[in-house]
Design a protein around this motif. Structure first.
Motif, short mmCIF file in Angstrom:
data_model
loop_
_atom_site.label_atom_id
_atom_site.label_comp_id
_atom_site.label_asym_id
_atom_site.label_seq_id
_atom_site.Cartn_x
_atom_site.Cartn_y
_atom_site.Cartn_z
N ASN A 78 0.89 -1.16 0.00
CA ASN A 78 0.00 0.00 0.00
C ASN A 78 0.92 1.20 0.00
O ASN A 78 2.05 1.07 -0.44
CB ASN A 78 -0.94 -0.04 1.21
CG ASN A 78 -0.19 -0.47 2.45
OD1 ASN A 78 0.89 0.03 2.69
ND2 ASN A 78 -0.73 -1.41 3.21
N THR A 79 0.49 2.31 0.47
CA THR A 79 1.37 3.48 0.35
C THR A 79 2.22 3.69 1.60
O THR A 79 2.77 4.77 1.80
CB THR A 79 0.54 4.74 0.05
OG1 THR A 79 -0.46 4.84 1.06
CG2 THR A 79 -0.08 4.67 -1.32
N VAL A 80 2.38 2.67 2.40
CA VAL A 80 3.15 2.85 3.64
C VAL A 80 4.65 3.05 3.41
O VAL A 80 5.35 3.45 4.31
CB VAL A 80 2.96 1.69 4.64
CG1 VAL A 80 1.55 1.66 5.18
CG2 VAL A 80 3.36 0.37 4.01
N MET A 81 5.13 2.78 2.21
CA MET A 81 6.58 2.89 1.99
C MET A 81 6.97 4.28 1.48
O MET A 81 7.95 4.42 0.74
CB MET A 81 7.05 1.78 1.04
CG MET A 81 6.88 0.41 1.65
SD MET A 81 7.51 -0.90 0.61
CE MET A 81 9.27 -0.75 0.87
N LYS A 82 6.21 5.28 1.87
CA LYS A 82 6.44 6.64 1.40
C LYS A 82 7.87 7.11 1.61
O LYS A 82 8.48 7.72 0.73
CB LYS A 82 5.50 7.62 2.11
CG LYS A 82 4.16 7.70 1.42
CD LYS A 82 3.34 8.86 1.95
CE LYS A 82 2.17 9.03 1.01
NZ LYS A 82 0.96 9.42 1.52
N LYS A 83 8.41 6.83 2.80
CA LYS A 83 9.75 7.30 3.13
C LYS A 83 10.79 6.67 2.19
O LYS A 83 11.65 7.34 1.62
CB LYS A 83 10.07 6.94 4.59
CG LYS A 83 11.26 7.67 5.14
CD LYS A 83 11.52 7.33 6.59
CE LYS A 83 12.93 6.83 6.76
NZ LYS A 83 13.15 5.78 7.70
N GLU A 84 10.67 5.34 2.01
CA GLU A 84 11.63 4.62 1.16
C GLU A 84 11.51 5.06 -0.30
O GLU A 84 12.51 5.20 -1.01
CB GLU A 84 11.40 3.11 1.27
CG GLU A 84 11.72 2.51 2.64
CD GLU A 84 10.55 2.54 3.62
OE1 GLU A 84 9.59 3.32 3.40
OE2 GLU A 84 10.60 1.78 4.59
N LEU A 85 10.26 5.28 -0.75
CA LEU A 85 10.05 5.74 -2.14
C LEU A 85 10.67 7.12 -2.34
O LEU A 85 11.25 7.41 -3.40
CB LEU A 85 8.56 5.76 -2.49
CG LEU A 85 7.92 4.39 -2.70
CD1 LEU A 85 6.40 4.49 -2.68
CD2 LEU A 85 8.37 3.75 -4.01
N ALA A 86 10.58 7.95 -1.30
CA ALA A 86 11.16 9.29 -1.39
C ALA A 86 12.69 9.20 -1.43
O ALA A 86 13.34 9.87 -2.24
CB ALA A 86 10.70 10.14 -0.21
N ILE A 87 13.26 8.36 -0.60
CA ILE A 87 14.73 8.21 -0.60
C ILE A 87 15.20 7.68 -1.97
O ILE A 87 16.10 8.24 -2.59
CB ILE A 87 15.18 7.23 0.53
CG1 ILE A 87 14.97 7.88 1.90
CG2 ILE A 87 16.64 6.81 0.34
CD1 ILE A 87 15.19 6.95 3.09
N CYS A 88 14.55 6.62 -2.43
CA CYS A 88 15.00 5.98 -3.68
C CYS A 88 14.66 6.84 -4.90
O CYS A 88 15.17 6.59 -6.00
CB CYS A 88 14.39 4.59 -3.81
SG CYS A 88 14.98 3.49 -2.49
N GLY A 89 13.85 7.86 -4.70
CA GLY A 89 13.49 8.76 -5.79
C GLY A 89 14.26 10.07 -5.77
O GLY A 89 14.04 10.94 -6.61
N THR A 90 15.17 10.20 -4.80
CA THR A 90 15.94 11.45 -4.73
C THR A 90 17.46 11.22 -4.62
O THR A 90 18.24 12.08 -4.97
CB THR A 90 15.50 12.32 -3.52
OG1 THR A 90 15.49 11.49 -2.36
CG2 THR A 90 14.11 12.91 -3.75
N LYS A 91 17.84 10.06 -4.10
CA LYS A 91 19.28 9.76 -3.95
C LYS A 91 19.72 8.85 -5.09
O LYS A 91 18.95 7.99 -5.53
CB LYS A 91 19.55 9.01 -2.63
CG LYS A 91 18.91 9.64 -1.42
CD LYS A 91 19.85 10.60 -0.75
CE LYS A 91 19.24 11.19 0.50
NZ LYS A 91 19.56 12.59 0.67
N SER A 92 20.97 9.02 -5.51
CA SER A 92 21.48 8.16 -6.57
C SER A 92 22.34 7.05 -6.01
O SER A 92 23.16 7.27 -5.10
CB SER A 92 22.30 8.97 -7.57
OG SER A 92 22.82 8.08 -8.54
N CYS A 102 17.62 2.40 3.48
CA CYS A 102 16.20 2.05 3.64
C CYS A 102 15.99 0.79 4.48
O CYS A 102 14.85 0.42 4.76
CB CYS A 102 15.56 1.81 2.27
SG CYS A 102 15.46 3.28 1.26
N GLY A 103 17.09 0.12 4.83
CA GLY A 103 16.95 -1.14 5.58
C GLY A 103 16.45 -2.28 4.73
O GLY A 103 15.81 -3.22 5.22
#
Ligand code: FMN
Length: 163
Positions: A78-92, A102-103
């Protein structure tokens, strides 16, 4: 435990999750990376179920897909992975180990997600800047960082469940 699934059954999940983000995983000879995608298409082409992803040339992911010729998508429950999606969408992945941050375990899939789609690139098309509508060009390509469209034939599609 893996439960196989038909690609037709995941159309809604794929399209429903795209606005929130889906993990696009790559692995070339043990060099793992993942990045968030928000654009993608699922359908039939060349008589096969296909997923097309749009990856800008500047991405580390671009370099890895060029070398490996494959990618795997992992769709969050569901959308609970917001933090991880944000990290993987901004860091290279060039600069940082996103899995560690992200663990996530380093695997071909993100196992905190429950649905995974493995694709083999059977066609790639670089955007032609001369054929794109001017308003889109001005909105998305001010820095000339265009997309490569990768057409991935779906090789495997499954849910992972905790044993
Ligand atoms: C919600 C969201 C959607 C994104 N969608 C895409 C996309 O479809 N294609 C793309 O090239 N970058 C997209 N990005 C940006 C990449 O995820 C981001 O640049 C990432 O840091 C690239 O990682 P890499 O250099 O390790 O490949 C998106 C970012 C977010 C936050």
């Amino acid at each position: 435990m893996r439960v196989q699934v038909n690609y037709e059954d995941i159309f809604k999940r794929f399209n429903g999750q795209l606005p929130e983000g889906i993990f696009l995983n790559t692995n070339f000879e043990g060099e793992y990376n993942t990045m968030t995608i928000g654009w993608g298409l699922m359908g039939i082409c060349w008589g096969k179920p296909i997923i097309c992803v749009a990856v800008r040339f500047s991405r580390h992911t671009y370099e890895l897909i060029e070398k490996s010729g494959e990618f795997t998508l992992s769709i969050p429950k569901n959308t609970v992975m917001k933090k991880e999606l944000a990290i993987c969408g901004t860091k290279s992945g060039r600069d940082i180990d996103k899995f560690k941050l992200c663990g996530f375990e380093k695997k071909d899939i993100i196992d905190k997600c429950d649905l995974h789609i493995e694709c083999e690139v059977i066609q790639k098309t670089a955007m032609d800047k001369n054929t794109i509508e001017e308003s889109i060009k001005n909105k998305y390509y001010k820095t000339d960082d265009y997309h490569m469209f990768y057409f991935g034939a779906i090789k495997d599609c499954y849910y992972t469940k905790e044993d």
